[in-house]
Motif scaffolding. Structure first.
Motif, mmCIF file in Angstrom:
data_model
loop_
_atom_site.group_PDB
_atom_site.id
_atom_site.type_symbol
_atom_site.label_atom_id
_atom_site.label_comp_id
_atom_site.label_asym_id
_atom_site.label_seq_id
_atom_site.Cartn_x
_atom_site.Cartn_y
_atom_site.Cartn_z
ATOM 1 N N SER A 201 41.029 44.014 37.763
ATOM 2 C CA SER A 201 41.446 43.078 38.797
ATOM 3 C C SER A 201 40.379 42.862 39.852
ATOM 4 O O SER A 201 39.431 43.640 39.968
ATOM 5 N N GLY A 215 42.929 38.235 41.020
ATOM 6 C CA GLY A 215 42.750 37.833 39.627
ATOM 7 C C GLY A 215 42.879 39.077 38.772
ATOM 8 O O GLY A 215 42.433 40.158 39.178
ATOM 9 N N MET A 216 43.508 38.944 37.613
ATOM 10 C CA MET A 216 43.761 40.122 36.784
ATOM 11 C C MET A 216 43.547 39.840 35.300
ATOM 12 O O MET A 216 43.888 38.764 34.822
ATOM 13 N N LEU A 217 42.989 40.823 34.630
ATOM 14 C CA LEU A 217 42.921 40.798 33.167
ATOM 15 C C LEU A 217 43.802 41.934 32.672
ATOM 16 O O LEU A 217 43.513 43.099 32.941
#
Lengths: 329, 329
Positions: A201, A215-217
């Motif tokens: 993130s 933002g996140m993966l």
């Protein structure tokens, strides 16, 4: 309480989201809306008058009232744990707005209290019940888009910067993650039914020290969730689901009314339209009501295990981006 | 060579992208297309006949030919460094398809060779020249969407799985990152004109050991690039640029023909339409041509510093996801 109802509901909080709950209450079966409580009794009375609710209480009166079987908690998230605990301890079933708590520790305490008191507890993850999202999941399960590969979801808006406003206030656990970032995370959880194998993130902060953007993966083996939330810009607010042989798009997924299925060349295949007369809260409300009446202590759709995952994911994201609330420091 | 032209071009490679270059050549000014070279001379002859090119060579003949001033390299990326080096050493200017090399080390060597030989070298980052993208950047610079907050770009398609195919072959430096992931990365670079302050990435792999999918978070202070690429699913292939007071969307941004400006409520404000008769390669081609003729050793739009950034970003992503090519092990 009776097992056939009506179940007697109270609302704790008298703000915007409490009003949405009250408006959808006319669609509820086996239920009655009997009370509303606010910290300011005048505000509770005004709300009670507006929605024709018999009792207006302060919080302590609500906890003590023998008139109320179940409570919908609609205050800012920093108060959820304390207020839900008070309801549970007085034997009242709880449907609590999301995020159910502001961190993992609070959640675990609350879950213990629900179990010790043998009382129903559920996070109000209303999007998981929306017909358009259930249709998307059905398409996915039927193999209409092949193996799931990517989930792209963003939820954001540009809010006027007010340092004391709820969204920008660290004391109220403001910021984008807890307030709206939980929606994209909830979508990835809903579609995969898994806890991510890896989380990454990134965030930027407001001058008041809350996350303006995150933002996140989220990795799920061969599938990736690419998620974001922001209170500093308006993004598309779409949920996009990409599989090996097709895709699904859901505009404004947090209050979804349509879902569109595409083939692998991105040609439209099918459109699902939800013409519900309600605001969309009724589905989770009815689930909570019926599960409580049938003696269950959790929701089948939003069991506490799933709320635990959401808390764990947000906790890890906050650890990575270095976001702490004053009550935690 | 003359400083007014015509500059005499050769193409190295005779595949799809070489054909695109040849087709756009009719729009070139101060230039002549005089040669094509392929590893298989028969293929070079066929290509030469198809596009009416005087000379068909093998690679060694091209390097040695006094007829050629500049070479466009259009082979698979694993060959770029070696072939570009050979051209530069024989004093020929080089426009090399992206990615210019497969890793940072190769790039640095190649840049040194260009400098030692005082010859022009440029990565063929054609998207940076497309009028729709330049319009987007102009809107951004004019403040039409306020401060830049998010860049969302994905480039992907679902390819039939062929273990020996170029895209799935580790020996050819296959996978999604180098082939198409470079486009979203290039977009974030183009829009921010900065090197990211942080890079995070995630990938999943094919059975052949290349990256089927890659997701990336590139931080630029208050702005975040949320980027992805995949050869296992088709995503929207849009570029979306979100600012404090508006947004820009560019469908199929890698070959963009339109750009749409939105206000902060996501209402359409303006549409830019590019009705170019060319395929879109001409812009970078003309830039390379004119810079070479005017005696420059680099492009003003795609200087080697920018190619260095792209290589550094991809190198870091590959380090994070654990992707190595056989030539590197």
């Amino acid at each position: 309480m009776s097992t056939t109802g009506p179940l007697r509901w109270g609302i704790l909080g008298a703000g915007y989201i409490a009003g949405e709950f009250a408006k959808d209450f006319r669609f509820m079966q086996h239920a009655e809306l009997v009370a509303v409580a606010a910290s300011d009794i005048g505000r509770a009375k005004q709300f009670a008058a507006q929605y024709d609710i018999p009792h207006a209480y302060d919080y302590a009166q609500l906890y003590a009232s023998p008139e109320v079987d179940a409570v919908y908690i609609a205050t800012t998230h920093n108060f959820h744990a304390e207020q839900a605990a008070a309801c549970l301890r007085s034997g009242k079933a709880v449907l609590c707005e999301k995020p159910i708590t502001i961190n993992l520790q609070e959640f675990q305490l609350l879950r213990n209290i629900a179990r010790e008191n043998n009382v129903f507890l559920m996070e109000a993850m209303w999007t998981w019940f929306l017909p358009a999202l259930r249709q998307a999941k059905t398409w996915l399960q039927e193999g209409r888009i092949g193996k799931l590969k990517m989930i792209q979801a963003d939820f954001s808006f540009a809010v006027e910067y007010k340092p004391q406003g709820r969204l920008f206030n660290r004391n109220l656990a403001g910021g984008s993650l807890l307030d709206i970032g939980i929606y994209p995370i909830a979508m990835a959880t809903f579609l995969t039914d898994r806890y991510p194998s890896a989380i990454q993130s990134s965030a930027s902060f407001t001058d008041t020290g809350v996350d303006e953007r995150v933002g996140m993966l989220l990795e799920y083996g061969q599938c990736l969730g690419i998620l974001s939330a922001s209170i500093g810009t308006r993004m598309t607010n779409h949920l996009r689901i990409f599989g090996e042989t097709g895709a699904i798009e859901i505009p404004e997924f947090w209050k979804a009314r349509t879902a569109t299925l595409f083939d692998k060349e991105y040609r439209q295949v099918e459109v699902f339209q939800d013409d519900r007369p309600s605001r969309g809260f009724i589905f989770e409300m009815q689930e909570a009501n019926d599960r409580i009446l049938s003696g269950h202590k959790e929701s089948a759709v939003v069991p506490l295990e799933r709320s635990l995952w959401l808390q764990q994911i947000m906790q890890e994201v906050r650890r990575q981006i270095g976001l702490r609330y004053p009550s935690e420091v």
